[in-house]
Design a protein around this motif. Structure first.
Motif, PDB file in Angstrom:
ATOM      1  N   GLN A  95      -3.439 -16.051  -5.594  1.00  0.00           N
ATOM      2  CA  GLN A  95      -2.932 -14.680  -5.495  1.00  0.00           C
ATOM      3  C   GLN A  95      -2.324 -14.413  -4.130  1.00  0.00           C
ATOM      4  OE1 GLN A  95      -5.487 -11.019  -5.126  1.00  0.00           O
ATOM      5  NE2 GLN A  95      -4.938 -10.806  -7.287  1.00  0.00           N
ATOM      6  N   MET A 110      -0.577  -8.887 -13.876  1.00  0.00           N
ATOM      7  CA  MET A 110      -1.796  -8.077 -13.888  1.00  0.00           C
ATOM      8  C   MET A 110      -2.932  -8.775 -14.654  1.00  0.00           C
ATOM      9  SD  MET A 110      -0.638  -4.090 -14.309  1.00  0.00           S
ATOM     10  CE  MET A 110      -2.359  -3.593 -14.298  1.00  0.00           C
ATOM     11  N   LYS A 168      -4.388 -11.114 -11.927  1.00  0.00           N
ATOM     12  CA  LYS A 168      -5.242 -10.002 -11.508  1.00  0.00           C
ATOM     13  C   LYS A 168      -4.652  -9.216 -10.340  1.00  0.00           C
ATOM     14  CE  LYS A 168      -8.108 -11.450 -14.598  1.00  0.00           C
ATOM     15  NZ  LYS A 168      -8.158 -10.773 -15.917  1.00  0.00           N
ATOM     16  N   PHE A 169      -3.334  -9.072 -10.330  1.00  0.00           N
ATOM     17  CA  PHE A 169      -2.695  -8.258  -9.313  1.00  0.00           C
ATOM     18  C   PHE A 169      -2.908  -6.787  -9.651  1.00  0.00           C
ATOM     19  CE2 PHE A 169       0.838 -11.421  -7.856  1.00  0.00           C
ATOM     20  CZ  PHE A 169      -0.147 -12.206  -7.280  1.00  0.00           C
ATOM     21  N   SER A 170      -2.850  -5.966  -8.628  1.00  0.00           N
ATOM     22  CA  SER A 170      -2.922  -4.525  -8.869  1.00  0.00           C
ATOM     23  C   SER A 170      -1.634  -4.078  -9.550  1.00  0.00           C
ATOM     24  CB  SER A 170      -3.098  -3.779  -7.544  1.00  0.00           C
ATOM     25  OG  SER A 170      -1.910  -3.861  -6.771  1.00  0.00           O
ATOM     26  N   LYS A 171      -1.646  -2.886 -10.089  1.00  0.00           N
ATOM     27  CA  LYS A 171      -0.465  -2.366 -10.774  1.00  0.00           C
ATOM     28  C   LYS A 171       0.712  -2.277  -9.808  1.00  0.00           C
ATOM     29  CE  LYS A 171       0.837   1.315 -13.987  1.00  0.00           C
ATOM     30  NZ  LYS A 171       0.372   2.554 -14.664  1.00  0.00           N
ATOM     31  N   THR A 172       0.430  -1.851  -8.580  1.00  0.00           N
ATOM     32  CA  THR A 172       1.485  -1.716  -7.570  1.00  0.00           C
ATOM     33  C   THR A 172       2.100  -3.069  -7.230  1.00  0.00           C
ATOM     34  OG1 THR A 172       0.317   0.166  -6.604  1.00  0.00           O
ATOM     35  CG2 THR A 172       2.004  -0.874  -5.247  1.00  0.00           C
ATOM     36  N   GLN A 173       1.241  -4.056  -6.984  1.00  0.00           N
ATOM     37  CA  GLN A 173       1.724  -5.393  -6.628  1.00  0.00           C
ATOM     38  C   GLN A 173       2.537  -6.000  -7.768  1.00  0.00           C
ATOM     39  OE1 GLN A 173      -2.123  -7.045  -5.905  1.00  0.00           O
ATOM     40  NE2 GLN A 173      -2.126  -6.554  -3.714  1.00  0.00           N
ATOM     41  N   SER A 193       1.921   2.618  -3.604  1.00  0.00           N
ATOM     42  CA  SER A 193       0.933   2.719  -4.685  1.00  0.00           C
ATOM     43  C   SER A 193       1.166   3.933  -5.578  1.00  0.00           C
ATOM     44  CB  SER A 193      -0.485   2.772  -4.100  1.00  0.00           C
ATOM     45  OG  SER A 193      -0.590   3.844  -3.188  1.00  0.00           O
ATOM     46  N   SER A 213       0.805  -1.211   0.000  1.00  0.00           N
ATOM     47  CA  SER A 213       0.000   0.000   0.000  1.00  0.00           C
ATOM     48  C   SER A 213       0.843   1.268   0.000  1.00  0.00           C
ATOM     49  CB  SER A 213      -0.943  -0.001   1.202  1.00  0.00           C
ATOM     50  OG  SER A 213      -0.200  -0.097   2.388  1.00  0.00           O
TER      51      SER A 213
END
Length: 384
Positions: free
Chosen positions: A93, A49, A53-58, A31, A28
């Motif tokens: 995930q 991604m 389906k990971f977030s852009k940051t992850q 981000s 977090s």
């Protein structure tokens, strides 16, 4: 020293922050950087991604750590391997976020043997997925040097557990399998507990209910035992293990709050300790249930305080399912003058469910329906 000072005044680099992130995924806080830093491994970045389906940051953080990985063949194989085991996408995930390196593990040599070990003790399908999602570092531990020997030690402690149900519970509740050098600590704590008279089934019970006691520093364990002994429990007493379990479950503040509730109803410090000695599980009762029980027995049933002092286990009965319904049934029966000799409510509390239904409901067919409605708290449809 001068070099260190000059480095400390340099402006922070977003890429530097990304490259030196801790292994645990504290995503977090990064981000905002994800929108400004270009991924050093675009193929892995987009795979994480789009497929996982990971977030852009992850995705940016993981792909930065593994910038040397060019082929997506192994990550895709690992993903399919987990899917075929019945893992949900959220399980996969979570497991990868916790331990990203498993994406690049050898399935045949590393993942399969470890997964089979957990399947053999009873973890399969969704349960296995949920377990691995929270304990994926296990998949990076040595099978022969850590996982198998440690599981064998636990099996020996858990008596009569042919189905491995207790073993699964212990493994789920304790990170002992992935702790550093836990064998010596475990054996040391077991030896100490045995010296206190906690052996056999008591030792097994304690492991099932509070496995963290076996992995804590022995000095901390000794402190807990000393605290219990100072309250009047003795070595080799069968109540010692129950007292130890209770104090290990509660913080000092919670323990004192529970004593405070008892004191608010007129029990002295000495009486609180006496009640704890008679029923160590009493203080594991929620504060709401404790207050309800004391208030009901003292103010509704009109017990003298001494009754609860000598029989604190009454406060551990279910108020909603046992104490209050049985009291209401007796009150109805009194009002109908059914009794030739009024029974003791204390004796009524000791009856099993079957005994209570037989003695106080089934025996009186003319009133049985009304009494059963009062006891079960159900309003029956008049047509039925």
């Amino acid at each position: 020293m001068q070099i260190v000072k000059s480095l400390s005044v340099l402006p922070p680099s977003p890429l530097y922050n990304l490259l030196f992130i801790p292994k645990l995924p504290f995503f977090s806080s990064f981000s905002s950087l994800a929108n400004t830093v270009e991924a050093p491994n675009p193929a892995l970045f987009h795979y994480l991604m789009e497929t996982l389906k990971f977030s852009k940051t992850q995705a940016l953080l993981i792909s930065t750590r593994y910038s040397h990985i060019k082929s997506m063949e192994k990550p895709q194989s690992v993903f399919c391997f987990f899917q075929n085991l019945g893992f949900s996408n959220s399980h996969i995930q979570s497991a990868i976020l916790l331990t990203p390196q498993i994406l690049f593990a050898n399935i045949e040599k590393s993942l399969k043997p470890k997964i089979k070990l957990f399947q053999d003790i009873g973890l399969v399908g969704c349960d296995l997925g949920k377990f691995i999602s929270k304990n994926s570092p296990l998949l990076t531990a040595s099978l022969k040097e850590k996982l198998v020997p440690r599981i064998e030690i636990l099996k020996k402690l858990l008596l009569n557990d042919e189905k491995n149900e207790d073993l699964v519970k212990v493994i789920r509740r304790c990170n002992w399998l992935i702790s550093k050098n836990p064998e010596s600590r475990l054996l040391s704590n077991i030896t100490y507990l045995k010296s206190c008279g906690i052996v056999g089934s008591q030792l097994s019970m304690l492991l099932k209910r509070q496995p963290r006691l076996f992995v804590m520093q022995e000095s901390r364990l000794r402190d807990l035992v000393s605290r219990v002994l100072n309250m009047g429990f003795s070595i080799n007493s069968r109540m010692l293990v129950h007292a130890l379990y209770t104090v290990s479950c509660l913080s000092d503040e919670t323990f004192e709050r529970k004593f405070g509730i008892l004191k608010s109803y007129g029990f002295s410090e000495y009486e609180c300790i006496e009640m704890f000695r008679k029923a160590p599980g009493l203080l594991r009762t929620s504060k709401e249930k404790l207050k309800l029980g004391i208030d009901f027995f003292l103010n509704v049933v009109k017990f003298k305080k001494e009754v609860l002092l000598h029989n604190p286990t009454y406060l551990m009965h279910s108020m909603e399912e046992r104490v209050i319904p049985r009291y209401k049934v007796l009150e109805i029966m009194k009002s109908k003058k059914i009794f030739k000799k009024e029974p003791s409510f204390i004796n009524v509390l000791h009856l099993t469910e079957e005994e209570f239904l037989q003695k106080f409901i089934s025996r009186f067919p003319d009133d049985a329906l009304e009494l059963l409605i009062v006891y079960k708290g159900n309003i029956l449809d008049s047509s039925s």
